[in-house]
Design a protein around this motif. Structure first.
Motif, PDB file in Angstrom:
ATOM      1  N   SER A   7     -18.551  27.973  77.901  1.00  0.00           N
ATOM      2  CA  SER A   7     -17.765  26.781  78.183  1.00  0.00           C
ATOM      3  C   SER A   7     -17.885  25.855  76.980  1.00  0.00           C
ATOM      4  O   SER A   7     -19.007  25.559  76.534  1.00  0.00           O
ATOM      5  CB  SER A   7     -18.277  26.074  79.444  1.00  0.00           C
ATOM      6  N   PRO A   8     -16.766  25.427  76.398  1.00  0.00           N
ATOM      7  CA  PRO A   8     -16.825  24.612  75.191  1.00  0.00           C
ATOM      8  C   PRO A   8     -17.680  23.357  75.366  1.00  0.00           C
ATOM      9  O   PRO A   8     -17.711  22.747  76.440  1.00  0.00           O
ATOM     10  CB  PRO A   8     -15.354  24.250  74.935  1.00  0.00           C
ATOM     11  N   ASN A   9     -18.373  22.994  74.309  1.00  0.00           N
ATOM     12  CA  ASN A   9     -19.205  21.792  74.279  1.00  0.00           C
ATOM     13  C   ASN A   9     -20.249  21.807  75.386  1.00  0.00           C
ATOM     14  O   ASN A   9     -20.381  20.868  76.172  1.00  0.00           O
ATOM     15  CB  ASN A   9     -18.332  20.531  74.369  1.00  0.00           C
ATOM     16  N   SER A  10     -20.975  22.884  75.438  1.00  0.00           N
ATOM     17  CA  SER A  10     -22.040  23.046  76.429  1.00  0.00           C
ATOM     18  C   SER A  10     -23.201  23.771  75.766  1.00  0.00           C
ATOM     19  O   SER A  10     -23.175  24.064  74.560  1.00  0.00           O
ATOM     20  CB  SER A  10     -21.536  23.841  77.631  1.00  0.00           C
ATOM     21  N   ARG A  11     -24.210  24.112  76.543  1.00  0.00           N
ATOM     22  CA  ARG A  11     -25.348  24.837  75.994  1.00  0.00           C
ATOM     23  C   ARG A  11     -24.947  26.182  75.391  1.00  0.00           C
ATOM     24  O   ARG A  11     -25.655  26.725  74.545  1.00  0.00           O
ATOM     25  CB  ARG A  11     -26.403  25.039  77.082  1.00  0.00           C
ATOM     26  N   SER A  12     -23.849  26.736  75.831  1.00  0.00           N
ATOM     27  CA  SER A  12     -23.438  28.032  75.296  1.00  0.00           C
ATOM     28  C   SER A  12     -22.859  27.930  73.891  1.00  0.00           C
ATOM     29  O   SER A  12     -22.719  28.944  73.198  1.00  0.00           O
ATOM     30  CB  SER A  12     -22.437  28.716  76.233  1.00  0.00           C
ATOM     31  N   THR A  13     -22.568  26.728  73.432  1.00  0.00           N
ATOM     32  CA  THR A  13     -22.049  26.559  72.075  1.00  0.00           C
ATOM     33  C   THR A  13     -23.052  27.067  71.042  1.00  0.00           C
ATOM     34  O   THR A  13     -22.682  27.630  70.012  1.00  0.00           O
ATOM     35  CB  THR A  13     -21.693  25.086  71.823  1.00  0.00           C
ATOM     36  N   ARG A  14     -24.342  26.894  71.328  1.00  0.00           N
ATOM     37  CA  ARG A  14     -25.342  27.365  70.363  1.00  0.00           C
ATOM     38  C   ARG A  14     -25.390  28.888  70.299  1.00  0.00           C
ATOM     39  O   ARG A  14     -25.801  29.448  69.274  1.00  0.00           O
ATOM     40  CB  ARG A  14     -26.713  26.772  70.676  1.00  0.00           C
ATOM     41  N   VAL A  15     -24.978  29.568  71.363  1.00  0.00           N
ATOM     42  CA  VAL A  15     -24.907  31.030  71.299  1.00  0.00           C
ATOM     43  C   VAL A  15     -23.772  31.451  70.372  1.00  0.00           C
ATOM     44  O   VAL A  15     -23.915  32.388  69.592  1.00  0.00           O
ATOM     45  CB  VAL A  15     -24.730  31.638  72.704  1.00  0.00           C
ATOM     46  N   LEU A  16     -22.646  30.742  70.448  1.00  0.00           N
ATOM     47  CA  LEU A  16     -21.554  31.005  69.504  1.00  0.00           C
ATOM     48  C   LEU A  16     -22.034  30.844  68.065  1.00  0.00           C
ATOM     49  O   LEU A  16     -21.699  31.648  67.191  1.00  0.00           O
ATOM     50  CB  LEU A  16     -20.399  30.032  69.746  1.00  0.00           C
ATOM     51  N   ALA A  17     -22.798  29.780  67.828  1.00  0.00           N
ATOM     52  CA  ALA A  17     -23.299  29.537  66.474  1.00  0.00           C
ATOM     53  C   ALA A  17     -24.166  30.702  66.003  1.00  0.00           C
ATOM     54  O   ALA A  17     -24.054  31.149  64.852  1.00  0.00           O
ATOM     55  CB  ALA A  17     -24.090  28.232  66.442  1.00  0.00           C
ATOM     56  N   LEU A  18     -25.018  31.201  66.879  1.00  0.00           N
ATOM     57  CA  LEU A  18     -25.863  32.325  66.489  1.00  0.00           C
ATOM     58  C   LEU A  18     -25.044  33.580  66.234  1.00  0.00           C
ATOM     59  O   LEU A  18     -25.301  34.322  65.274  1.00  0.00           O
ATOM     60  CB  LEU A  18     -26.920  32.604  67.556  1.00  0.00           C
TER      61      LEU A  18
END
Length: 202
Positions: A7-18
């Motif tokens: 979900s954009p702009n959530s804790r999952s954003t850092r997984v995208l970064a990785l």
């Protein structure tokens, strides 16, 4: 097959970064879902198989991996050639794992409770406070650029993320570390990805 429920702009954003740092995006299907937000916006998404309706959730060949710390550890080890994890047998493996556990068991509870304005002796005696978090980070980062030395790892990506999201703490050593982490390709990609992908209807 890897699928990330995001979900954009959530804790999952850092997984995208990785995933960007690992050069693994082509191997992952990204499913954008809605989640309930603190401000009352959003809603649980029936397409999200997470048992609590949260993100991130990673599904690898039908097996679910949940919680940011577990997902970042898991994915970084799937792509050892990227050099963002500390392998078994390495002298710093214990410290690497400890940063992940400390984030989940101490840092995030402290920051969440303090943001909610909650104070109690049990909280302080168990978790301490954000002042101790900052002191612990400063003690390490004053002598080296990243948590494990000269090498940026998935631990830095996780630990810097609340300060990237809520704002730097105003400590010169930590602020400089956050800036270094935010200036990496993964962080820049994740921010642009979220801007470009509006939320679907729940």
């Amino acid at each position: 097959m890897l699928t990330l429920f995001h979900s954009p702009n959530s804790r999952s954003t850092r997984v995208l970064a990785l995933l960007k740092e690992l050069d693994a995006l082509d191997d992952v299907k990204i499913e954008i879902v809605t989640i309930p937000r603190v401000d009352g916006a959003g809603a649980r998404d029936a397409r999200n198989p997470h048992p609590e309706g949260k993100v991130p959730l990673l599904v690898h060949d039908g097996v679910a991996v949940w919680e940011s710390s577990a997902i970042l550890l898991y994915v970084a080890e799937l792509y050892p050639q990227a050099g963002l994890h500390i392998p078994q047998g390495h002298a710093q493996r214990g410290a690497y794992l400890s940063w992940f556990a400390w984030y989940s068991g101490v840092v995030e509870p402290i920051l969440t409770l303090e943001a909610a304005g909650l104070k109690h002796p049990y909280i302080t005696s168990t978790f301490r406070s954000s002042a101790e978090v900052i002191a612990r980070l400063e003690g390490v980062l004053a002598r080296q650029p990243y948590l494990l030395g000269d090498q940026f790892t998935a631990a830095d990506l996780l630990l810097h993320s609340p300060y990237a999201w809520f704002g730097k703490p105003g400590n010169p050593v930590i602020d400089a570390w956050v800036d270094r982490c935010m200036d990496r390709p993964g962080a820049r990609f994740a921010a642009e990805y979220d801007k470009a992908h509006p939320l679907p209807q729940a």
